[in-house]
Scaffold this motif. Structure first.
Motif, PDB file in Angstrom:
ATOM      1  N   GLY A 195       0.840  -1.189   0.000  1.00 33.19           N
ATOM      2  CA  GLY A 195       0.000   0.000   0.000  1.00 33.19           C
ATOM      3  C   GLY A 195       0.879   1.246   0.000  1.00 33.19           C
ATOM      4  N   LEU A 196       0.235   2.404  -0.072  1.00 35.44           N
ATOM      5  CA  LEU A 196       1.010   3.644  -0.087  1.00 35.44           C
ATOM      6  C   LEU A 196       1.573   3.923   1.303  1.00 35.44           C
ATOM      7  CD1 LEU A 196      -1.525   5.606  -2.265  1.00 35.44           C
ATOM      8  CD2 LEU A 196       0.761   4.858  -2.950  1.00 35.44           C
ATOM      9  N   ARG A 197       2.750   4.481   1.289  1.00 34.24           N
ATOM     10  CA  ARG A 197       3.363   4.801   2.574  1.00 34.24           C
ATOM     11  C   ARG A 197       2.593   5.948   3.238  1.00 34.24           C
ATOM     12  NH1 ARG A 197       9.740   5.898   2.721  1.00 34.24           N
ATOM     13  NH2 ARG A 197       9.912   4.433   1.005  1.00 34.24           N
ATOM     14  N   GLN A 198       2.496   5.892   4.560  1.00 32.09           N
ATOM     15  CA  GLN A 198       1.789   6.962   5.272  1.00 32.09           C
ATOM     16  C   GLN A 198       2.595   7.423   6.469  1.00 32.09           C
ATOM     17  OE1 GLN A 198      -2.320   5.786   6.220  1.00 32.09           O
ATOM     18  NE2 GLN A 198      -2.283   4.485   4.413  1.00 32.09           N
TER      19      GLN A 198
END
Lengths: 294, 659
Positions: free
Chosen positions: A160-163
């Motif tokens: 998933g996208l880094r947060q």
């Protein structure tokens, strides 16, 4: 809770120290046998035990199935599941305040209101029976707001996208909403919608009619907060405008009267009014944009 | 697949991941659940979900080690191919859940943060505060809601599964359910039924499980002929908060984040725990298990806590057994960030702040390793063939089981943070298998009127049972009190320590209770939202499973994982001289091999309508040969030495020690 002073010969003191607050607990319950029927009060009496919560009170009452004057009655119906305040099932109005019955501890209730405990079903939802209400409208609001991440699918597509940590820390409290409905019960703008099923109406026709009625009503603080949760997510953001459309439709954010009761009763202390404030600004901006983009 | 439907019973992590994946694969799905699925018991899972990850990999970890930890932690009782497949999927499962919006904790740089859990030396566990199960469930609930709005999934919430419908060839063709509001009983034709109904903790009265976890659906499948496997393996979680209505879980993550378990060395020391000097505290897990410390596998931690209270008399309180679980040495900010959710639970229910006062905890029934027997198809690489209709099917064709209600992944003891993984994994992997099953169902173009009769008959049978219950005359047994008695019997005989005399007595008492339960009268004979009759049915259905647990435990004369029988345990070495020690270790290994040959088998329980019949089945240990589990045993290093020499002596590459 007060420390109990050690007494006798080295008797272990219990940190939570239980003084017996009463011999008996009187419980006044507002009962209703079914939808559309008249409600009535009934009084039950059970022996006091230390460390009880309202769930264990209701369990004892069910096993006993007798009113205080010894009349055999059907057990009081109520809804519960996890008993540790994460499932949201057991919401009811206890001593006049909406809350979860699992975390409503009897000793505290008796201190608030010595002598008796008063139980009522939530008032903003149709009563199914006794303390069981139909919260279908609450879940319908989540459909209305498209409260999900619009992923392509469930095949393996890598990470998933880094947060950032701070983004997670902002989203996490919002995602703890367990759809208990306390915020709706406390909201002056959220009014009860109750329909009666027509004779011979099919499941589908009945459900469609209910959905339509629900969709015109106020969605409430929990749903507004979920919009802010999904609009903050790096993928959820992709259909933010659809959610803002839903939020500016009838029954959306404009119905909020800013009473701020919601945040005061939320058992998970979700910053609902912060969400509502942000949603309000986002909705306004969205309306301007939609207007000029026409 | 046009017109074909799958019925999923249970909407926790397993059921919802299966529903979502099936919908994606184009299959129409019905979901039946006792509660709105968002309120399923999965919300109670706190600590996290395991997988190998980039960081552990660079420290020497890999999927094979995750497999090894899981089967070693489970004392080798699980078939290894499904576990291998799960371990290899684990990183992808977590990536998927991250994409679905789960609010996993992050590192400063924005990667998924990880913590360490029991039974491993690596930080494999991804987590979302201390409410990981809730966050994972919500992400799946949201996806299923999305499919519902598209008409691909229909929800039947507040429905009770009454039983599968089998045709005359014994194939499952659907099920019968009951609406808990209107009490309507209805047959649901389906081309496959998937049970995802969780554990059966309510059989023990109080446990860490939710009120929906009564084992009823599984028992109804067992009554219809499904096999129940390894029932005697019930995990007792080391750390729970005792309560009148429930034993609330205190997650292993409390220890994963540095929590320490101790008791005062002086029995029932009345001082404030924070005023007891270090040298007067017994950190018994750290002292006895220096390698794993507070993070020994759950069965070990549970037994040690039980032992320190019951046998050594060191319980913190006199009248109630408990030990300290201490977090007070960790900063408040750190605790709030990583454990906020569970600390609030403690504070809310005990009225004490665990950030400044050590918690008081004691073990509680927590997880059913056993469950419905299910099949799998092994692939050439030793894992599963993905897309096999055999994966997760029970012995009844067309009836599948996934999640905690199957017996597949955890053997004799489950490692922390492996259950969320096995639930989601089993849901994801059953979906392509069901597609294969459905594709093969084309030949079954059914005679509509014949199947109509089948469903009507099944519905009618359940209706009659229901009506007969309502028609019972008053004055009989009270179902709630029988349930309490059953809980006491089960908790006493079949939890931490098991003895054959107690188990035999418990079997007898349970049979007596079963007789009495047939005589229950209802305090509510109404036909609207009658919780009394629903509970009574669930109670009656607890007995086959209760007896499977007891009979399985009684028959199994060994100690393995969560099943601990001191009369049949492998002892520590007593000798002091090296030669004598060596001789004892040789004997120990002989005994271990003999015991393995006899007991490294799956217990299969079947219900013949009146009692449990037991049989045993070999375990596939082809990937990792069984070895002794030596945590904390005196002389472990000598035994290990002898064991390794023996293994080296007979090593045949690729061959396991399957018997």
């Amino acid at each position: 809770m007060a420390h109990q002073s050690g007494h006798g010969h080295g008797h272990a003191s219990v940190a939570t120290g239980h003084r017996k607050l009463a011999d008996w607990i009187d419980v006044r319950v507002l009962r209703q046998d079914g939808p559309g029927q008249a409600s009535y009060w009934e009084r039950h009496r059970i022996p006091y035990e230390p460390e009880m919560n309202v769930i264990s009170v209701l369990q004892r009452m069910a096993a006993q199935a007798k009113t205080v004057d010894g009349r055999a009655v059907a057990p009081v119906a109520w809804e519960c599941n996890c008993l540790e305040e994460v499932c949201g099932a057991c919401t009811m109005v206890i001593n006049g305040r909406v809350r979860q019955s699992c975390s409503a501890l009897v000793d505290r209730l008796l201190r608030e209101n010595p002598g008796e405990i008063e139980l009522q079903p939530m008032g903003k939802f149709p009563v199914v029976r006794d303390l069981v209400v139909d919260r279908g409208r609450l879940f319908r609001a989540l459909e209305r707001m498209k409260a999900w991440i619009p992923v392509d699918g469930y095949f393996d597509m890598g990470q998933g996208l880094r947060q950032s940590q701070s983004a997670q820390e902002e989203m996490y409290p919002l995602s703890e909403c367990m759809s208990c409905g306390c915020c709706l019960e406390a909201c002056p703008q959220y009014t009860k919608i109750e329909l009666a099923r027509a004779e011979g109406e099919t499941d589908e026709a009945w459900q469609a009619r209910v959905r339509e009625a629900y969709d015109l009503g106020f969605a409430g603080a929990h749903a507004i907060s979920q919009v802010m949760l999904f609009n903050a997510h790096p993928t959820g953001r992709n259909n933010a405008s659809e959610r803002l459309d839903a939020l500016t439709d009838p029954g959306g954010i404009q119905d909020c009267g800013n009473a701020q009761n919601c945040v005061a009763v939320c058992p998970k202390r979700i910053p609902l009014t912060t969400s509502i404030g942000r949603a309000g600004r986002a909705a306004t901006l969205h309306s301007f944009r939609s207007f000029f983009d026409r | 697949m046009a017109g074909q439907r799958v019925m999923i019973v249970g909407g926790g992590l397993a059921g919802l991941s299966a529903a979502m994946k099936l919908a994606e694969l184009g299959v129409d799905v019905d979901v039946m659940s006792l509660t709105p699925v968002k309120r399923s018991h999965s919300v109670c899972a706190q600590g996290g979900i395991n997988s190998v990850n980039d960081q552990t990999r660079q420290l020497g970890d890999d999927e094979w080690k995750h497999l090894d930890d899981t089967v070693y932690g489970g004392d080798f009782l699980q078939h290894q191919p499904p576990v291998k497949e799960m371990a290899y999927w684990a990183p992808r499962v977590i990536e998927l859940m991250d994409r679905l919006g789960v609010t996993f904790n992050r590192t400063a740089e924005g990667f998924l943060d990880r913590r360490r859990f029991g039974g491993t030396l690596y930080k494999r566990t991804a987590f979302a505060g201390a409410t990981t199960g809730q966050q994972l469930l919500y992400a799946l609930d949201e996806q299923v809601r999305r499919w519902k709005t598209e008409g691909k999934v229909r929800m039947f919430e507040f429905w009770d599964f009454l039983g599968p419908v089998l045709d005359d060839r014994g194939v499952c063709r659907g099920c019968v359910g009951q609406d808990l509001v209107s009490m309507e009983i209805r047959a649901f034709p389906a081309d496959a039924v998937v049970l995802a109904t969780g554990g059966c903790g309510l059989i023990f009265g109080r446990s860490t499980m939710s009120m929906a976890c009564n084992g009823g659906a599984v028992s109804r499948a067992v009554r219809a002929g499904a096999k129940y496997a390894n029932g005697e393996f019930v995990q007792v979680h080391p750390t729970a908060i005792p309560g009148a209505d429930k034993l609330r879980l205190m997650s292993e993550s409390a220890r994963g984040e540095g929590g320490r378990v101790w008791v005062p060395r002086r029995p029932q020391d009345t001082r404030d725990p924070l005023n007891i000097p270090l040298e007067e505290r017994c950190y018994f897990l750290e002292e006895r298990y220096p390698k794993y410390g507070n993070l020994v596998p759950r069965d070990i931690a549970t037994r040690e806590i039980f032992n320190v209270c019951v046998n050594e008399g060191l319980s913190v309180e006199k009248d109630r057994q408990c030990v300290y679980l201490d977090l007070t040495h960790i900063s408040r900010h750190e605790l709030d960030r990583k454990l906020g959710g569970i600390l609030e639970i403690y504070e809310k229910f005990q009225g004490v702040d665990p950030r400044s006062t050590p918690m008081k905890i004691f073990p509680a029934v927590h997880y059913s390793m056993g469950g419905l027997w299910v099949d799998y198809e092994k692939a050439a690489d030793g894992g599963l063939r993905v897309g096999s209709a055999r994966n997760h099917v029970t012995n009844i064709p067309g009836l599948y089981a996934i999640g905690e209600c199957d017996y597949q992944y955890h053997g004799a003891n489950r490692l922390g943070a492996n259950s969320l993984l096995s639930c989601i994994f089993s849901g994801l992997i059953v979906a392509p298998g069901l597609v294969e099953w459905l594709a093969g169902r084309n030949d079954s173009t059914k005679d509509a009127s014949e199947s109509g009769r089948l469903f009507e008959q099944a519905r009618q049978a359940h209706q009659e049972r229901h009506d007969a219950l309502l028609a019972r005359s008053g004055g009989g047994e009270n179902p709630y009190l029988i349930h309490q008695e059953l809980g006491l019997v089960m908790t006493k005989a079949a939890t931490v320590v098991r003895r054959n005399d107690q188990l035999a007595e418990a079997v007898q008492k349970t049979n007596e209770l079963r007789e009495r339960a047939q005589e229950c009268s209802l305090s509510d004979t109404g036909r609207w939202t009658n919780q009394n009759v629903v509970f009574t049915k669930a109670l009656v259905d607890m007995f086959p499973i209760a007896l499977a647990i007891l009979e399985g435990a009684l028959a199994r004369d060994e100690s393995r994982g969560a099943h601990f029988k001191p009369d049949f345990s492998m002892p520590s070495l007593r000798a002091t001289s090296p030669d004598e020690k060596r001789r004892e270790a040789e004997q120990w290994c002989d005994d271990f091999e003999a015991s393995t040959a006899q007991w490294l088998r799956t217990t299969i329980a079947e219900w013949d309508g009146n009692r449990i019949r037991l049989s045993y089945e070999a375990v596939d240990t082809s990937l990792i040969p069984p070895r002794p589990r030596l945590y904390g045993l005196v002389g472990a290093e000598v035994i290990e030495q002898v064991w390794k020499e023996r293994q080296a002596g007979r090593a045949v590459p690729g061959a396991g020690t399957a018997h």
